[in-house]
Every structure is written in C-alpha cells, then in structure tokens.
Design a protein around this motif. Structure first.
Motif, PDB file in Angstrom:
ATOM      1  N   VAL A 178      48.226  35.195  46.430  1.00  0.00           N
ATOM      2  CA  VAL A 178      46.890  35.056  45.853  1.00  0.00           C
ATOM      3  C   VAL A 178      46.922  33.854  44.917  1.00  0.00           C
ATOM      4  CG1 VAL A 178      45.106  36.121  44.408  1.00  0.00           C
ATOM      5  CG2 VAL A 178      46.443  37.530  45.992  1.00  0.00           C
ATOM      6  N   LEU A 179      45.982  32.933  45.098  1.00  0.00           N
ATOM      7  CA  LEU A 179      45.817  31.779  44.212  1.00  0.00           C
ATOM      8  C   LEU A 179      44.467  31.952  43.521  1.00  0.00           C
ATOM      9  CD1 LEU A 179      46.996  30.266  47.209  1.00  0.00           C
ATOM     10  CD2 LEU A 179      47.820  28.992  45.261  1.00  0.00           C
ATOM     11  N   VAL A 208      44.185  32.355  56.109  1.00  0.00           N
ATOM     12  CA  VAL A 208      43.664  31.985  54.802  1.00  0.00           C
ATOM     13  C   VAL A 208      42.311  32.672  54.610  1.00  0.00           C
ATOM     14  CG1 VAL A 208      42.925  30.075  53.328  1.00  0.00           C
ATOM     15  CG2 VAL A 208      44.840  29.751  54.914  1.00  0.00           C
ATOM     16  N   ILE A 209      42.134  33.288  53.451  1.00  0.00           N
ATOM     17  CA  ILE A 209      40.885  33.977  53.120  1.00  0.00           C
ATOM     18  C   ILE A 209      40.422  33.451  51.767  1.00  0.00           C
ATOM     19  CG2 ILE A 209      39.800  36.203  52.618  1.00  0.00           C
ATOM     20  CD1 ILE A 209      42.154  37.435  54.297  1.00  0.00           C
ATOM     21  N   PHE A 210      39.135  33.084  51.673  1.00  0.00           N
ATOM     22  CA  PHE A 210      38.568  32.594  50.426  1.00  0.00           C
ATOM     23  C   PHE A 210      37.479  33.549  49.965  1.00  0.00           C
ATOM     24  CE2 PHE A 210      35.239  29.996  48.305  1.00  0.00           C
ATOM     25  CZ  PHE A 210      35.949  29.718  47.139  1.00  0.00           C
ATOM     26  N   LEU A 270      41.791  32.516  46.450  1.00  0.00           N
ATOM     27  CA  LEU A 270      42.246  32.252  47.806  1.00  0.00           C
ATOM     28  C   LEU A 270      43.429  33.162  48.098  1.00  0.00           C
ATOM     29  CD1 LEU A 270      41.694  29.994  50.018  1.00  0.00           C
ATOM     30  CD2 LEU A 270      43.634  28.802  49.015  1.00  0.00           C
ATOM     31  N   VAL A 271      43.485  33.696  49.309  1.00  0.00           N
ATOM     32  CA  VAL A 271      44.633  34.479  49.754  1.00  0.00           C
ATOM     33  C   VAL A 271      45.225  33.770  50.960  1.00  0.00           C
ATOM     34  CG1 VAL A 271      45.467  36.720  50.581  1.00  0.00           C
ATOM     35  CG2 VAL A 271      43.500  36.621  49.038  1.00  0.00           C
ATOM     36  N   SER A 308      45.339  45.055  51.374  1.00  0.00           N
ATOM     37  CA  SER A 308      44.168  45.228  50.524  1.00  0.00           C
ATOM     38  C   SER A 308      44.635  45.184  49.082  1.00  0.00           C
ATOM     39  CB  SER A 308      43.434  46.535  50.824  1.00  0.00           C
ATOM     40  OG  SER A 308      44.235  47.635  50.478  1.00  0.00           O
ATOM     41  N   PHE A 309      43.735  44.807  48.196  1.00  0.00           N
ATOM     42  CA  PHE A 309      44.040  44.768  46.774  1.00  0.00           C
ATOM     43  C   PHE A 309      42.738  44.596  46.014  1.00  0.00           C
ATOM     44  CE2 PHE A 309      44.289  40.462  48.349  1.00  0.00           C
ATOM     45  CZ  PHE A 309      43.556  39.727  47.424  1.00  0.00           C
ATOM     46  N   LEU A 310      42.794  44.827  44.727  1.00  0.00           N
ATOM     47  CA  LEU A 310      41.673  44.552  43.836  1.00  0.00           C
ATOM     48  C   LEU A 310      42.055  43.361  42.978  1.00  0.00           C
ATOM     49  CD1 LEU A 310      40.762  48.140  42.593  1.00  0.00           C
ATOM     50  CD2 LEU A 310      39.400  46.691  44.090  1.00  0.00           C
ATOM     51  N   VAL A 311      41.094  42.490  42.708  1.00  0.00           N
ATOM     52  CA  VAL A 311      41.361  41.343  41.842  1.00  0.00           C
ATOM     53  C   VAL A 311      40.183  41.153  40.892  1.00  0.00           C
ATOM     54  CG1 VAL A 311      40.456  39.652  43.486  1.00  0.00           C
ATOM     55  CG2 VAL A 311      42.055  38.905  41.743  1.00  0.00           C
TER      56      VAL A 311
END
Length: 185
Positions: free
Chosen positions: A114-115, A11-13, A20-21, A137-140
C-alpha cells in the motif's frame, strides 16, 4: 526477465482516499531471492519499522506498507555494491536518494504493497488485513478521510455492519473479481 519465472502485477488506485495498492505475485521453478524496490526522491528521510516505511520531509509524505508478513524491509541510499539509492537528473550527474527494498526468498512469492500519501502528522492506519490465495482486503484511513474496504467480496453480516457503522465504502471491481473467479458476478 528470469528464466522459469512468471511475474504478475496488479495495481489498484483509490480515487476517494488517494492511495495505491500494488500486488506482485511470482511463481518460479527454483527458489530465488526476490527484491521489490520503491525509489524515493532525495531528502525524503525514510523511517522503517517492520513492514512500514514512511517519509518525513515536509513537502510530501508517503507511507509504504507491506501487507504480507513474510520478508524483510530496509532502506538504502547511495550504495555502490549493489548499485542502489541514486537518482540522475542529467547524464553524468547523480544524487543519493533512498530506495525501500523488500526482500523475500522462495519459489512462490507475493508482495502486497500500500502506498498512501498523507499530509498530517498522523500516519495512515491500515487494519483488518486479510490475504487469500486469490485476493486481499483491508481497511485504510488516510488523513481522517473515510475508510475504504478493498475487495470485500465475501464480507459477512458482522463485517457489513462494521463497514456501515464506520461510514466506510467497499471497493469491488466485477471484472477483476470475475477474472479471479471470486464472488458472484
């Protein structure tokens, strides 16, 4: 627990952008149908298109997006076979509430979700998704907040230039990257 299956969750915040991922990886000795469930509060009125589901109630909106293309996303509410889509605020009292279900079949399965809560009318934008065996990896962009590139360990010169031009940030965790054997830490 499932016999012969190893299930891991990471979990990554993002404190800066508020999303949140959740990454779930599953390795099993036999092929199974795996279901990832995201329970929502009653009245959230989810809408699903492909791998994206978002809520449409006025008091708090949420995007739930699956980054792995494999699988099917659907939502359920108030079902009895199997029992899904209910909440209980007191013993013996239950209310229908939506649940987002992502279904994938296989021996080796991965969910990267992704939340992203958002306030405005525009949905969060997730782009430049890259999945590798050991990371992603991604951009949000959420509610016009700045972009954050997650796990940008191997960004090349062109990607670094795009990150700088967008006034984005890169999110790295040296401990996680070292545990994955990724990067140069």
């Amino acid at each position: 627990a499932y016999d012969g299956a190893l299930i891991r969750r990471r979990v990554i915040f993002s404190r800066q952008s508020g999303y949140l991922v959740v990454e779930d990886t599953i390795e099993s000795s036999v092929a199974r149908t795996w279901r990832q469930l995201w329970h929502l509060r009653e009245g959230s009125r989810p809408m699903t298109r492909g791998r994206r589901t978002w809520t449409r109630d006025g008091s708090g909106r949420l995007l739930v997006e699956q980054l792995v293309r494999r699988g099917v996303t659907q939502h359920r509410q108030g079902e009895r076979g199997p029992l899904q889509g209910w909440i209980s605020r007191a013993y013996g009292h239950h209310t229908p509430a939506p649940v987002i279900e992502r279904v994938v079949r296989g021996r080796s399965v991965r969910f990267v979700t992704v939340l992203a809560p958002f306030a405005g009318a525009a949905l969060p934008v997730i782009s430049d998704v890259r999945l590798t065996r050991r990371g992603f990896s991604f951009l949000v962009e959420v509610d016009d907040r700045r972009w954050c590139l997650v796990h940008a360990t191997h960004a090349d010169a062109g990607e670094v230039a795009r990150i700088a031009k967008a006034k984005a940030t890169a999110g790295l965790c040296p401990i996680t990257e070292a545990n994955l054997g990724d990067g140069h830490f």
